[in-house]
Each structure stands twice: as C-alpha cells, then as structure tokens.
Design a protein around this motif. Sequence first.
Motif, PDB file in Angstrom:
ATOM      1  N   TYR A  31       0.886  -1.213  -0.057  1.00 19.74           N
ATOM      2  CA  TYR A  31      -0.148   0.173   0.212  1.00 19.74           C
ATOM      3  C   TYR A  31       0.932   1.379  -0.002  1.00 19.74           C
ATOM      4  CZ  TYR A  31      -3.300  -3.503   1.295  1.00 19.74           C
ATOM      5  OH  TYR A  31      -4.143  -4.710   1.616  1.00 19.74           O
ATOM      6  N   ARG A  32       0.082   2.248  -0.405  1.00 18.63           N
ATOM      7  CA  ARG A  32       0.791   3.517  -0.522  1.00 18.63           C
ATOM      8  C   ARG A  32       0.201   4.783   0.386  1.00 18.63           C
ATOM      9  NH1 ARG A  32      -0.530   2.292  -5.185  1.00 18.63           N
ATOM     10  NH2 ARG A  32      -1.880   3.883  -5.449  1.00 18.63           N
ATOM     11  N   THR A  33       0.953   5.670   0.726  1.00 17.41           N
ATOM     12  CA  THR A  33       0.481   6.926   1.594  1.00 17.41           C
ATOM     13  C   THR A  33      -0.638   7.322   0.757  1.00 17.41           C
ATOM     14  OG1 THR A  33       2.721   7.321   2.212  1.00 17.41           O
ATOM     15  CG2 THR A  33       0.980   9.076   2.404  1.00 17.41           C
ATOM     16  N   GLY A  34      -1.796   7.485   1.315  1.00 19.77           N
ATOM     17  CA  GLY A  34      -3.119   8.205   0.901  1.00 19.77           C
ATOM     18  C   GLY A  34      -3.942   7.143   0.457  1.00 19.77           C
ATOM     19  N   GLN A  35      -3.801   5.851   0.335  1.00 23.52           N
ATOM     20  CA  GLN A  35      -4.541   4.914  -0.312  1.00 23.52           C
ATOM     21  C   GLN A  35      -5.684   4.539   0.747  1.00 23.52           C
ATOM     22  OE1 GLN A  35      -2.239   1.696  -1.827  1.00 23.52           O
ATOM     23  NE2 GLN A  35      -3.924   0.650  -2.874  1.00 23.52           N
ATOM     24  N   LYS A  36      -6.855   4.454   0.051  1.00 24.82           N
ATOM     25  CA  LYS A  36      -7.795   4.102   0.985  1.00 24.82           C
ATOM     26  C   LYS A  36      -8.134   2.373   1.204  1.00 24.82           C
ATOM     27  CE  LYS A  36     -12.863   5.163   1.088  1.00 24.82           C
ATOM     28  NZ  LYS A  36     -13.978   5.791   0.378  1.00 24.82           N
ATOM     29  N   ILE A  67      -4.176   5.050   4.438  1.00 23.04           N
ATOM     30  CA  ILE A  67      -2.614   4.910   4.779  1.00 23.04           C
ATOM     31  C   ILE A  67      -1.885   6.466   5.300  1.00 23.04           C
ATOM     32  CG2 ILE A  67      -0.492   3.970   4.219  1.00 23.04           C
ATOM     33  CD1 ILE A  67      -2.494   2.008   4.438  1.00 23.04           C
ATOM     34  N   LYS A  68      -1.596   6.495   6.242  1.00 24.20           N
ATOM     35  CA  LYS A  68      -1.003   7.883   6.639  1.00 24.20           C
ATOM     36  C   LYS A  68       0.543   7.812   6.631  1.00 24.20           C
ATOM     37  CE  LYS A  68      -1.026  11.270  10.469  1.00 24.20           C
ATOM     38  NZ  LYS A  68      -0.916  11.544  11.661  1.00 24.20           N
ATOM     39  N   ASP A  69       0.967   6.871   6.933  1.00 29.03           N
ATOM     40  CA  ASP A  69       2.567   6.507   7.154  1.00 29.03           C
ATOM     41  C   ASP A  69       2.661   4.897   7.015  1.00 29.03           C
ATOM     42  OD1 ASP A  69       5.356   7.296   7.016  1.00 29.03           O
ATOM     43  OD2 ASP A  69       5.118   8.119   9.084  1.00 29.03           O
TER      44      ASP A  69
END
Length: 131
Positions: A31-36, A67-69
């Motif tokens: 997953y990536r930062t910002g992903q729901k 995902i925040k971090d």
Amino acid sequence: MDAKQIFDPDVKLYDSITASRSGRDEDEPKYRTGQKVKLLEDIVNDGTYPHAKIGTLMMPKGSIGYIKDMGEFLQVIRVYEVHFFGAEMEVEIIGCREHELESIEDGYVSEEALEREAMKAHRQKMSKEDK
C-alpha cells in the motif's frame, strides 16, 4: 571477543530463515500513503497502546481508513499507520499489518483531500457531542 567489544560482528542479524519466522513482509510495500483501505479483521490492543487493556477492541473489522505513513517493527515487519477518520473509537490512528488490510482505491489521495475529509468528520463528530 574483546572484553570492551559490545557485540559480535560475526553474528548475522538478518537471514531468510529468521525473517520468515518473524512474518517478514514482501520487499515492496503493498500500500501507498493516501491509499484508501478497509480492515479485514478486528484490531485489538496487543500491548502497544498504553491507555487500554490488552485485548481491548481498537478498531472493528470493516472500518475504512487511509494509509497515513509506513514504518517497520524489528526491521522485518511492515506496519502501516492508518487513519480511520471519524471513527467512534478511543483512537482514530492504528498500526496495521498488510494482511489486516484490503485496498479499496488504487489511486493516490492528496494530503489536502485527506485534511478536508478529516475536518468534515471532526465537525460532524463535534456537532453530535454538542447535542
């Protein structure tokens, strides 16, 4: 080993056998930062949150967050910091493992969009408490 030497330089700190035993994740993050994302299972306090008893439900299965971090625990276990905006739980930000999450959106969400959504959720939560 010299008496002043604190560690043995010949000791291997990482190998594929101990990594697989510790639940090491894939080399590339899923997953990536910002992903729901959505929670696939209940998250209970494993002792890492000091203000609740071990075993306390921290976030229920099916909760939606972003995902925040991302960080690592013991250098082999990837942990995602997930913000569950407007959650009706004691905390809104929980550390999650990859197998506990499922992607809902593949696209990147800007920090500005996340902040707008957080403010909207916060206003709604505060207006409920005022009533």
